[in-house]
Design a protein around this motif. Sequence first.
Motif, PDB file in Angstrom:
ATOM      1  N   PRO A 125      60.109  15.822  44.558  1.00  0.00           N
ATOM      2  CA  PRO A 125      61.240  16.774  44.612  1.00  0.00           C
ATOM      3  C   PRO A 125      60.788  18.229  44.760  1.00  0.00           C
ATOM      4  O   PRO A 125      61.492  19.032  45.394  1.00  0.00           O
ATOM      5  N   LEU A 126      59.627  18.555  44.204  1.00  0.00           N
ATOM      6  CA  LEU A 126      59.140  19.938  44.280  1.00  0.00           C
ATOM      7  C   LEU A 126      58.627  20.285  45.675  1.00  0.00           C
ATOM      8  O   LEU A 126      58.537  21.470  46.018  1.00  0.00           O
ATOM      9  N   THR A 127      58.266  19.272  46.466  1.00  0.00           N
ATOM     10  CA  THR A 127      57.763  19.558  47.807  1.00  0.00           C
ATOM     11  C   THR A 127      58.875  20.015  48.755  1.00  0.00           C
ATOM     12  O   THR A 127      58.586  20.621  49.787  1.00  0.00           O
ATOM     13  N   VAL A 128      60.128  19.736  48.415  1.00  0.00           N
ATOM     14  CA  VAL A 128      61.235  20.160  49.274  1.00  0.00           C
ATOM     15  C   VAL A 128      61.308  21.689  49.356  1.00  0.00           C
ATOM     16  O   VAL A 128      61.250  22.263  50.458  1.00  0.00           O
ATOM     17  N   PRO A 129      61.439  22.419  48.209  1.00  0.00           N
ATOM     18  CA  PRO A 129      61.423  23.890  48.313  1.00  0.00           C
ATOM     19  C   PRO A 129      60.086  24.413  48.828  1.00  0.00           C
ATOM     20  O   PRO A 129      60.057  25.434  49.530  1.00  0.00           O
ATOM     21  N   LEU A 130      59.002  23.713  48.509  1.00  0.00           N
ATOM     22  CA  LEU A 130      57.688  24.140  48.998  1.00  0.00           C
ATOM     23  C   LEU A 130      57.644  24.135  50.516  1.00  0.00           C
ATOM     24  O   LEU A 130      57.186  25.103  51.146  1.00  0.00           O
ATOM     25  N   LEU A 131      58.144  23.076  51.138  1.00  0.00           N
ATOM     26  CA  LEU A 131      58.149  22.987  52.600  1.00  0.00           C
ATOM     27  C   LEU A 131      59.092  24.018  53.220  1.00  0.00           C
ATOM     28  O   LEU A 131      58.770  24.620  54.252  1.00  0.00           O
ATOM     29  N   ILE A 132      60.240  24.224  52.606  1.00  0.00           N
ATOM     30  CA  ILE A 132      61.186  25.229  53.127  1.00  0.00           C
ATOM     31  C   ILE A 132      60.545  26.610  53.137  1.00  0.00           C
ATOM     32  O   ILE A 132      60.626  27.356  54.124  1.00  0.00           O
ATOM     33  N   ILE A 133      59.894  26.951  52.031  1.00  0.00           N
ATOM     34  CA  ILE A 133      59.248  28.266  51.938  1.00  0.00           C
ATOM     35  C   ILE A 133      58.113  28.375  52.941  1.00  0.00           C
ATOM     36  O   ILE A 133      57.942  29.412  53.615  1.00  0.00           O
ATOM     37  N   ALA A 134      57.311  27.312  53.077  1.00  0.00           N
ATOM     38  CA  ALA A 134      56.172  27.339  54.001  1.00  0.00           C
ATOM     39  C   ALA A 134      56.632  27.503  55.450  1.00  0.00           C
ATOM     40  O   ALA A 134      56.049  28.290  56.212  1.00  0.00           O
ATOM     41  N   ILE A 135      57.673  26.791  55.839  1.00  0.00           N
ATOM     42  CA  ILE A 135      58.182  26.914  57.211  1.00  0.00           C
ATOM     43  C   ILE A 135      58.741  28.316  57.455  1.00  0.00           C
ATOM     44  O   ILE A 135      58.486  28.925  58.507  1.00  0.00           O
ATOM     45  N   ALA A 136      59.485  28.838  56.490  1.00  0.00           N
ATOM     46  CA  ALA A 136      60.013  30.203  56.638  1.00  0.00           C
ATOM     47  C   ALA A 136      58.881  31.209  56.759  1.00  0.00           C
ATOM     48  O   ALA A 136      58.956  32.162  57.550  1.00  0.00           O
ATOM     49  N   LEU A 137      57.812  31.020  55.972  1.00  0.00           N
ATOM     50  CA  LEU A 137      56.657  31.919  56.053  1.00  0.00           C
ATOM     51  C   LEU A 137      56.048  31.888  57.448  1.00  0.00           C
ATOM     52  O   LEU A 137      55.747  32.938  58.032  1.00  0.00           O
ATOM     53  N   LEU A 138      55.873  30.696  58.000  1.00  0.00           N
ATOM     54  CA  LEU A 138      55.310  30.585  59.345  1.00  0.00           C
ATOM     55  C   LEU A 138      56.209  31.251  60.381  1.00  0.00           C
ATOM     56  O   LEU A 138      55.725  31.871  61.334  1.00  0.00           O
ATOM     57  N   TRP A 139      57.506  31.131  60.199  1.00  0.00           N
ATOM     58  CA  TRP A 139      58.452  31.693  61.167  1.00  0.00           C
ATOM     59  C   TRP A 139      58.669  33.196  60.994  1.00  0.00           C
ATOM     60  O   TRP A 139      59.399  33.792  61.788  1.00  0.00           O
ATOM     61  N   THR A 140      58.064  33.807  60.001  1.00  0.00           N
ATOM     62  CA  THR A 140      58.111  35.271  59.941  1.00  0.00           C
ATOM     63  C   THR A 140      57.268  35.901  61.042  1.00  0.00           C
ATOM     64  O   THR A 140      57.444  37.079  61.370  1.00  0.00           O
ATOM     65  N   LEU A 141      56.328  35.115  61.602  1.00  0.00           N
ATOM     66  CA  LEU A 141      55.376  35.618  62.605  1.00  0.00           C
ATOM     67  C   LEU A 141      54.521  36.752  62.050  1.00  0.00           C
ATOM     68  O   LEU A 141      53.992  37.570  62.812  1.00  0.00           O
ATOM     69  N   SER A 142      54.384  36.795  60.732  1.00  0.00           N
ATOM     70  CA  SER A 142      53.573  37.826  60.082  1.00  0.00           C
ATOM     71  C   SER A 142      52.144  37.323  59.944  1.00  0.00           C
ATOM     72  O   SER A 142      51.870  36.384  59.197  1.00  0.00           O
ATOM     73  N   ARG A 143      51.237  37.951  60.693  1.00  0.00           N
ATOM     74  CA  ARG A 143      49.831  37.540  60.620  1.00  0.00           C
ATOM     75  C   ARG A 143      49.266  37.762  59.229  1.00  0.00           C
ATOM     76  O   ARG A 143      48.665  36.864  58.633  1.00  0.00           O
ATOM     77  N   ALA A 144      49.473  38.961  58.714  1.00  0.00           N
ATOM     78  CA  ALA A 144      48.947  39.280  57.379  1.00  0.00           C
ATOM     79  C   ALA A 144      49.616  38.414  56.322  1.00  0.00           C
ATOM     80  O   ALA A 144      48.969  37.967  55.369  1.00  0.00           O
ATOM     81  N   GLY A 145      50.920  38.161  56.494  1.00  0.00           N
ATOM     82  CA  GLY A 145      51.629  37.326  55.536  1.00  0.00           C
ATOM     83  C   GLY A 145      51.063  35.925  55.483  1.00  0.00           C
ATOM     84  O   GLY A 145      50.849  35.360  54.412  1.00  0.00           O
ATOM     85  N   LEU A 146      50.784  35.338  56.665  1.00  0.00           N
ATOM     86  CA  LEU A 146      50.224  33.989  56.718  1.00  0.00           C
ATOM     87  C   LEU A 146      48.822  33.957  56.121  1.00  0.00           C
ATOM     88  O   LEU A 146      48.498  33.086  55.303  1.00  0.00           O
ATOM     89  N   LEU A 147      47.971  34.893  56.533  1.00  0.00           N
ATOM     90  CA  LEU A 147      46.591  34.904  56.044  1.00  0.00           C
ATOM     91  C   LEU A 147      46.531  35.132  54.537  1.00  0.00           C
ATOM     92  O   LEU A 147      45.747  34.485  53.827  1.00  0.00           O
ATOM     93  N   CYS A 148      47.374  36.022  54.031  1.00  0.00           N
ATOM     94  CA  CYS A 148      47.400  36.269  52.586  1.00  0.00           C
ATOM     95  C   CYS A 148      47.987  35.071  51.836  1.00  0.00           C
ATOM     96  O   CYS A 148      47.578  34.779  50.710  1.00  0.00           O
TER      97      CYS A 148
END
Length: 488
Positions: A271-294
């Motif tokens: 159940p905890l992987t559901v919000p984890l995946l949502i957050i991870a996908i949103a992070l990738l879709w920010t297109l923020s290089r520094a955000g992804l690397l950090c």
Amino acid sequence: MKAATAMRAGHADRDDARFLRRADGVESLHDVIFVIFMATLAWLPLAFGSNRPIAWATNAIVFGSMLAVLELGVVLGGRPRPVALRRVGWALGLFMAVAGWIVVQTLPGVPLSWRSDFWQIAEDVLISVPGAAPVAGSISTTPDAGLVALLRLATTAAAFYLAVQLCRDGLRARLFALGLVVIVAVYALYGIVQLIAFPEHLLWGPKTAYLDAVTSTFVNRNSFATYANLGLVVALALVFDSLQGGGVSRRLPFAFRLSEFMARALRQALPLTVPLLIIAIALLWTLSRAGLLCGVLGVVSLIVLYGVFGRHYVAQLLVGLIVAIGFAALVLAYGAGTAGRVETADGIETRIAVALQTLEAARDVPLTGFGYGSFPEVYPVYRSDRFTDSFWTKAHDTYVELAFELGFPATLGLLALGAGVLAVMMRNIARRESRPLLSLAALAASVAALTHSLIDFSLQIQAVGVTFWALLGAGLSQSWSRRIDTSR
């Protein structure tokens, strides 16, 4: 003494089972404050990341009121604070010293040698104006902006202190972690829906920048990326924690232990992987290089911390490997845009140049600074001709901007406060008999957020800064062993 401590611990455990309906009135009051505290953290990103004056004022009133009620309850209830002031007194002292200096920066009538040269320029202009009032001058070139910035800083400090006091309780600490993950996941889901369904709108107005990226309710994609990283690290820590232990003896057959591990994974971790995946996908879709690397730095730091302070090394290595494979799969599936931007360096050279110019300007007033909150007004004087086509309100390097505004001594004091909190947390974790989930998550999140601050200003956006310091406060509170009575 040990028996008394055990009795107190047992009493606390019984109270933990009745959240909001404690036998102790002071603890019930703390539960109510905690609910308001979490609701306020949930509201913070809504108003464009609380990056508007009305949000600053509202947040200052709400956090200040919670702090006043908490302290009033301590006085009237005759009970000590969950964490005694002596345990965080050094941090309060450093904060008060920096806050006091900011006030001094705004005061008129300081010695001429301290006064900003910009006031002399104003005096030279106004001296020829009939009836013009004399110029008193101050260290700060923008004293009004300094007081507003101090209000935001005090709000952040209040959130940190509230988290320290409220999250000493085990149940509230767990609810804080779960609540933070849910809050970040909701904003991440909104950001994904926003990008797909109405990419040209931001809340109730038009979206004028980053039309191809997830920003959620924030204007800047990097700000949301840092905010997402906080939730990402805490969510992953919750997954790790749910997979550890379980009370299964190593003497039992491997097949039985494996079946128990899989059962825990399906019952608790999945159940905890559901919000984890949502957050991870949103992070990738920010297109923020520094955000992804950090974010990757934060995740790796969490795995390392669990390896250093944990006991189940093989299980942690296995989980870490699964996380690495899963994240790589997410990048392949959803992160093509971000991965493409990582390969380019557009914008990085400009940010570095601005940061270097800001540092050079800070050397003109190394002891006093130009005044807290003065960067947008003073930097244009030092800006090179290369950047005259844009208005820079931030230096894109929080540390350099602090030196520019506060001077180097006060900046070192503020940095010492943050470093001290992290150092105390690590010392306490090393002495604990078990892993504190929130403390490890706070340390890993600090790696992500503080690294990002080298090339961006995310922590200067109130929703991000307050949430980050609340997480640090909760992590510090949980870092002390449960066997220690921190109220003394």
